[in-house]
Design a protein around this motif. Structure first.
Motif, PDB file in Angstrom:
ATOM      1  N   GLY A   1       0.787  -1.228   0.000  1.00 31.10           N
ATOM      2  CA  GLY A   1       0.000   0.000   0.000  1.00 31.10           C
ATOM      3  C   GLY A   1       0.817   1.275   0.000  1.00 31.10           C
ATOM      4  N   LYS A   2       2.014   1.230  -0.586  1.00 31.11           N
ATOM      5  CA  LYS A   2       2.884   2.416  -0.571  1.00 31.11           C
ATOM      6  C   LYS A   2       2.267   3.582  -1.353  1.00 31.11           C
ATOM      7  CE  LYS A   2       6.439   0.193  -2.262  1.00 31.11           C
ATOM      8  NZ  LYS A   2       5.809  -1.139  -2.321  1.00 31.11           N
ATOM      9  N   THR A   3       1.738   3.305  -2.536  1.00 34.63           N
ATOM     10  CA  THR A   3       1.181   4.382  -3.348  1.00 34.63           C
ATOM     11  C   THR A   3      -0.058   4.977  -2.684  1.00 34.63           C
ATOM     12  OG1 THR A   3       2.008   3.295  -5.350  1.00 34.63           O
ATOM     13  CG2 THR A   3       0.327   4.986  -5.639  1.00 34.63           C
TER      14      THR A   3
ATOM     15  N   LEU B   1      -0.546   8.921  -1.561  1.00 35.82           N
ATOM     16  CA  LEU B   1      -1.714   9.736  -1.908  1.00 35.82           C
ATOM     17  C   LEU B   1      -2.357  10.348  -0.665  1.00 35.82           C
ATOM     18  CD1 LEU B   1      -3.318   7.478  -4.663  1.00 35.82           C
ATOM     19  CD2 LEU B   1      -2.386   9.771  -4.995  1.00 35.82           C
ATOM     20  N   HIS B   2      -2.414   9.565   0.416  1.00 34.54           N
ATOM     21  CA  HIS B   2      -2.994  10.077   1.665  1.00 34.54           C
ATOM     22  C   HIS B   2      -2.136  11.198   2.245  1.00 34.54           C
ATOM     23  CE1 HIS B   2      -5.123  10.037   5.497  1.00 34.54           C
ATOM     24  NE2 HIS B   2      -3.944  10.045   6.086  1.00 34.54           N
ATOM     25  N   LEU B   3      -0.829  10.991   2.281  1.00 34.92           N
ATOM     26  CA  LEU B   3       0.061  12.013   2.825  1.00 34.92           C
ATOM     27  C   LEU B   3      -0.016  13.298   2.000  1.00 34.92           C
ATOM     28  CD1 LEU B   3       3.193   9.821   3.655  1.00 34.92           C
ATOM     29  CD2 LEU B   3       1.689  10.938   5.320  1.00 34.92           C
ATOM     30  N   LEU B   4      -0.033  13.160   0.681  1.00 33.05           N
ATOM     31  CA  LEU B   4      -0.090  14.336  -0.182  1.00 33.05           C
ATOM     32  C   LEU B   4      -1.409  15.088  -0.025  1.00 33.05           C
ATOM     33  CD1 LEU B   4       1.508  12.816  -3.397  1.00 33.05           C
ATOM     34  CD2 LEU B   4       2.544  14.519  -1.895  1.00 33.05           C
ATOM     35  N   ALA B   5      -2.484  14.337   0.210  1.00 29.16           N
ATOM     36  CA  ALA B   5      -3.793  14.974   0.369  1.00 29.16           C
ATOM     37  C   ALA B   5      -3.889  15.772   1.669  1.00 29.16           C
ATOM     38  CB  ALA B   5      -4.896  13.917   0.328  1.00 29.16           C
TER      39      ALA B   5
ATOM     40  N   ALA C   1       1.390   7.561 -12.949  1.00 25.89           N
ATOM     41  CA  ALA C   1       0.055   7.905 -13.443  1.00 25.89           C
ATOM     42  C   ALA C   1      -0.942   7.992 -12.293  1.00 25.89           C
ATOM     43  CB  ALA C   1      -0.409   6.866 -14.467  1.00 25.89           C
ATOM     44  N   LEU C   2      -0.822   7.094 -11.311  1.00 22.17           N
ATOM     45  CA  LEU C   2      -1.742   7.102 -10.180  1.00 22.17           C
ATOM     46  C   LEU C   2      -1.544   8.332  -9.306  1.00 22.17           C
ATOM     47  CD1 LEU C   2      -1.519   3.331  -9.141  1.00 22.17           C
ATOM     48  CD2 LEU C   2      -3.254   4.435 -10.548  1.00 22.17           C
ATOM     49  N   LEU C   3      -0.312   8.846  -9.255  1.00 22.58           N
ATOM     50  CA  LEU C   3      -0.003   9.999  -8.408  1.00 22.58           C
ATOM     51  C   LEU C   3      -0.166  11.335  -9.123  1.00 22.58           C
ATOM     52  CD1 LEU C   3       3.229   8.541  -6.766  1.00 22.58           C
ATOM     53  CD2 LEU C   3       1.127   9.097  -5.536  1.00 22.58           C
ATOM     54  N   SER C   4      -0.456  11.284 -10.410  1.00 22.37           N
ATOM     55  CA  SER C   4      -0.422  12.504 -11.215  1.00 22.37           C
ATOM     56  C   SER C   4      -1.454  13.540 -10.794  1.00 22.37           C
ATOM     57  CB  SER C   4      -0.630  12.152 -12.697  1.00 22.37           C
ATOM     58  OG  SER C   4      -1.897  11.551 -12.896  1.00 22.37           O
ATOM     59  N   GLN C   5      -2.504  13.121 -10.094  1.00 24.01           N
ATOM     60  CA  GLN C   5      -3.546  14.054  -9.677  1.00 24.01           C
ATOM     61  C   GLN C   5      -3.304  14.633  -8.291  1.00 24.01           C
ATOM     62  OE1 GLN C   5      -7.683  12.613 -10.848  1.00 24.01           O
ATOM     63  NE2 GLN C   5      -6.542  10.716 -11.001  1.00 24.01           N
ATOM     64  N   SER C   6      -2.178  14.317  -7.682  1.00 19.88           N
ATOM     65  CA  SER C   6      -1.931  14.695  -6.292  1.00 19.88           C
ATOM     66  C   SER C   6      -1.598  16.171  -6.112  1.00 19.88           C
ATOM     67  CB  SER C   6      -0.780  13.854  -5.727  1.00 19.88           C
ATOM     68  OG  SER C   6       0.435  14.189  -6.382  1.00 19.88           O
ATOM     69  N   GLY C   7      -1.166  16.834  -7.188  1.00 23.24           N
ATOM     70  CA  GLY C   7      -0.755  18.223  -7.070  1.00 23.24           C
ATOM     71  C   GLY C   7       0.706  18.403  -6.733  1.00 23.24           C
TER      72      GLY C   7
END
Length: 327
Positions: free
Chosen positions: A19-21, A25-29, A52-58
């Protein structure tokens, strides 16, 4: 290369499927709005998925697919890291090595003289599936043991999964293995930001516990589909693991239902894919046969990667992907 203050740098490690990705995502949010964060992510195979999965994180994202950035000759990692530092100069840098990565070698690279005063190494977080802690197949794997021993914080994730051992039993097992007593018990990668401020042990202590010989394999850092081709197929064998990946040309679309059947039939340790389908861009994520699907809000190229202990049947997957391809 001089900066007003060193970039706080954290390694988020853990074996395949922990569950690293999701954690990233949680930390970035939940990062402070006034801070600038960046992520350097690496994957075992040459077809990158996590970027690609992280690309929406900002956050600013740099992806290094193809082999392990932890290796002593990991020039692609150094190039990507230097570009990220020079172009973004973030306040916080999160590095996600592949689940087969050797974090001792990565820590050694990050503490090298050229990064003194540039990077400030913070806590290393290791994500752990509690069930794996009782599985000798994992405990006998050198990379897995190194990830455990180097942790400043052990993050026991997926504690809501069926068959998860009791917390007391898991912590007792961690004690028996001599692991850090700074531990979190959670699910869905819900790591609090405060975990990044955990105390760090001196590197000399970490290296004494968990040194791993570096690999001498240098693999390409980027992959693209040749002009006129429909896809690029790559396979790799490293550290007793096999990976198989496909990257499709821009514009390829797939039948969602056919992909669901195909990926559900793949009995592998790990499957990750981002695919443009007739239902939109979808992320497929499977660990030990359990397939999860998430709709993504962006478009992109389709790519899939499988990882397993055994050699993978590339012809079977290629035929299935071609059959799912929409005209």
């Amino acid at each position: 290369m001089k900066f007003q203050s060193p970039i706080k740098t954290h390694i988020i490690t853990g074996f395949l499927g922990t569950g690293k990705t999701t954690t990233l995502l949680h930390l970035l949010a939940h990062k402070p709005q006034q801070q600038k964060w960046a992520v350097l992510v690496n994957e075992f195979g040459e077809v990158g998925i996590d970027g690609a999965l992280l690309s929406q994180s900002g956050a600013a994202i740099r992806e290094v697919p193809g082999g392990c950035i932890c290796c002593a000759q990991g020039l692609p990692m150094q190039v990507a890291l230097n570009q990220l530092i020079r172009e973004q100069n973030p306040d916080v840098l999160l590095i996600e090595p592949t689940g087969l990565g050797h974090p001792a070698n990565l820590l050694e690279q990050l503490s090298a003289s050229q990064y003194q005063g540039v990077l400030a190494l913070g806590a290393t977080l290791t994500l752990v599936n509690p069930q794996a802690l009782f599985n000798e197949r994992y405990l006998s794997h050198d990379t897995y043991r190194q990830q455990l021993l180097l942790a400043d914080v052990l993050v026991f994730n997926k504690t809501d999964m069926p068959g998860c051992p009791a917390k007391d039993a898991v912590f007792a097992k961690a004690d028996a293995l001599g692991l850090t007593d700074n531990r979190l018990w959670l699910s869905q990668g819900q790591v609090p930001l405060e975990a990044l401020n955990a105390p760090t042990r001196p590197l000399i202590q970490k290296f004494a516990k968990a040194q791993q010989p570096a690999l001498d394999t240098v693999l390409p850092a980027t992959l693209s589909v040749p002009p006129g081709a429909l896809f690029e197929r790559r396979a790799q064998h490293q550290d007793g693991m096999h990976s198989l990946g496909f990257l499709f040309a821009p514009g390829c679309r797939f039948d969602f239902r056919e992909l669901w059947f195909l990926f559900s039939a793949c009995d592998v340790l790990r499957l990750k894919a981002v695919m443009m389908t007739d239902k939109g861009m979808m992320a497929f994520n499977a660990v030990d046969g359990a397939l999860a699907i998430t709709e993504l809000g962006v478009d992109g190229d389709s790519k899939v990667e499988l990882i397993d202990h055994e050699a993978l049947d590339g012809d079977f997957l290629e035929a299935g992907l071609k059959a799912a391809l929409l005209a």
